[in-house]
Design an enzyme around this catalytic site. Sequence first.
Site, PDB file in Angstrom:
ATOM      1  N   LYS A  95       1.137  -1.330   0.103  1.00  0.00           N
ATOM      2  CA  LYS A  95      -0.409   0.175   0.008  1.00  0.00           C
ATOM      3  C   LYS A  95       0.993   1.245  -0.138  1.00  0.00           C
ATOM      4  O   LYS A  95       1.613   1.394   0.974  1.00  0.00           O
ATOM      5  CB  LYS A  95      -0.723   0.052   1.391  1.00  0.00           C
ATOM      6  CG  LYS A  95      -2.003  -1.263   0.958  1.00  0.00           C
ATOM      7  CD  LYS A  95      -2.691  -0.577   2.331  1.00  0.00           C
ATOM      8  CE  LYS A  95      -4.032  -1.761   2.922  1.00  0.00           C
ATOM      9  NZ  LYS A  95      -5.261  -1.436   3.772  1.00  0.00           N
ATOM     10  N   GLY A 130       5.275  -1.414  12.078  1.00  0.00           N
ATOM     11  CA  GLY A 130       4.615  -0.474  12.734  1.00  0.00           C
ATOM     12  C   GLY A 130       5.616   1.407  13.278  1.00  0.00           C
ATOM     13  O   GLY A 130       5.910   1.951  12.613  1.00  0.00           O
TER      14      GLY A 130
HETATM   15  P1  AMP Z   1       3.594  -3.908   3.455  1.00  0.00           P
HETATM   16  O1  AMP Z   1       3.079  -5.149   4.186  1.00  0.00           O
HETATM   17  O2  AMP Z   1       2.701  -2.324   2.686  1.00  0.00           O
HETATM   18  O3  AMP Z   1       4.995  -4.197   3.264  1.00  0.00           O
HETATM   19  O4  AMP Z   1       3.167  -5.269   1.956  1.00  0.00           O
HETATM   20  C1  AMP Z   1       3.826  -5.988   1.558  1.00  0.00           C
HETATM   21  C2  AMP Z   1       2.731  -7.085   1.027  1.00  0.00           C
HETATM   22  O5  AMP Z   1       3.142  -6.822  -0.192  1.00  0.00           O
HETATM   23  C3  AMP Z   1       3.191  -8.615   0.589  1.00  0.00           C
HETATM   24  O6  AMP Z   1       2.892  -9.792   1.221  1.00  0.00           O
HETATM   25  C4  AMP Z   1       3.562  -8.366  -0.775  1.00  0.00           C
HETATM   26  O7  AMP Z   1       2.989  -9.595  -1.225  1.00  0.00           O
HETATM   27  C5  AMP Z   1       2.579  -7.276  -1.145  1.00  0.00           C
HETATM   28  N1  AMP Z   1       2.863  -7.082  -2.599  1.00  0.00           N
HETATM   29  C6  AMP Z   1       3.895  -6.805  -3.290  1.00  0.00           C
HETATM   30  N2  AMP Z   1       3.718  -6.622  -4.464  1.00  0.00           N
HETATM   31  C7  AMP Z   1       3.576  -6.817  -5.219  1.00  0.00           C
HETATM   32  C8  AMP Z   1       2.496  -6.757  -5.610  1.00  0.00           C
HETATM   33  N3  AMP Z   1       3.299  -6.545  -7.402  1.00  0.00           N
HETATM   34  N4  AMP Z   1       0.870  -7.386  -6.110  1.00  0.00           N
HETATM   35  C9  AMP Z   1       0.122  -7.173  -5.069  1.00  0.00           C
HETATM   36  N5  AMP Z   1       1.095  -7.402  -3.534  1.00  0.00           N
HETATM   37  C10 AMP Z   1       2.061  -7.194  -3.369  1.00  0.00           C
END
Ligand code: AMP
Length: 393
Positions: free
Chosen positions: A197, A372
């Site tokens: 996100k 976080g």
């Molecule tokens: P975050 O917790 O925001 O660091 O997000 C980590 C998550 O982002 C992981 O579970 C990844 O699988 C997901 N992620 C990374 N790249 C993609 C992508 N291109 N499409 C969908 N999910 C993604």
Amino acid sequence: MRKLSIQDLDLSEQRVFLRVDFNVPIKDGQVTDATRIEAALPTIRYAVERHAKVILASHLGRPKGQRRPELSLAPVAEKLSALLGQSVLFMPDCVGDDVKAAVHALNGGEVALLENLRFHPGEEKNDETFSRQLAALAGLYGNDAFATAHRAHASTVGITRFVRQAAAGLLMQRELEYLSRALNPDHPYVLILGGAKVSDKIPVIQNLLTLADTILIGGAMAYTFLKARGQDVGASLVEDDQLDLARRLLAEAQERGVDLELPVDHVIARLEDEAGSAQVVTGDIPAGFAGVDIGPRTVDRYRSRILSARLVVWNGPMGIFERPPFDHGTVAIARAVADCPGTTIIGGGDSVAAVRQAGVADRLTHVSTGGGATLEFLAGVELPGVAALTDKG
Ligand code: AMP
């Protein structure tokens, strides 16, 4: 550091309440990953060697103020005892007369572990009565739980008002020391952001846009930026409500002369047939396909920037790294960061898992234990659990 360190305290024969992060995975009554326990060992050993009476406290999971036997810290006491090579007295609760009597009977150099703090609703409410009950156990306080320092809870904030001195543990100090470099950087400073996100990372981008020379974006968040720039992103994950902000951030980066890089090619897949349909495209992503990883040309571009950095800070994977082969981009970036001769700092659970998956964790300068808390620190927010510690006189 402007806060007291555990090394500033006179611990000998004193009771010290040490807030640690023992929020570890447990299966069938066994700790399945002891990384967090190991991370707290230097502080615990330091206190034991100085003959402190060590009272350890942590949360585990989300029992929401209820006593939940499956979230007991008892298996942690066993694991800790094995790692420390000495017995650890496990308390069936974290407050109350019996616990108080038991910890008052500790000898210098002995270690007790309290039961899950979150069995009591007062913990997450930062309740004053509960904070006083915790403080009644010890005159000195140390906080080594960096990963919970962004939460104002009784064991991280409330208790500090009722003890003689509240100090940072060795792990907390190390976290603050290295993460501070991200805010007082050497240059060239390359910031790598990925993950699901954009909305989670906006405060970080806003804060570091004034400091970083280069920002490399990957993961799903890249598609919100690419769409904001007018590119077709097919069925990729996009936060449509963040498009305006993404446009503004792109414009601001340009005004400030920050080299904000977005992927130039992508590994794409049809959602219903991920592995079978995977292919690499440059530029636009066709309808029905989602971007699942950065492509090889992007890896090359990002790698060359990473190798010439004096400071690299990385948070968030470059693709769906949990599902190989979509881990290639993330693993390649992890290797590039490991090969960078400058200071390299990784924060956030997923990036840490990725550098472990790539087998390069020990070649990085600092692997943060916070998720976080690390993001809030990088966003320039003062962490309540750090603010609450006693200022150095
Ligand atoms: P975050 O917790 O925001 O660091 O997000 C980590 C998550 O982002 C992981 O579970 C990844 O699988 C997901 N992620 C990374 N790249 C993609 C992508 N291109 N499409 C969908 N999910 C993604």
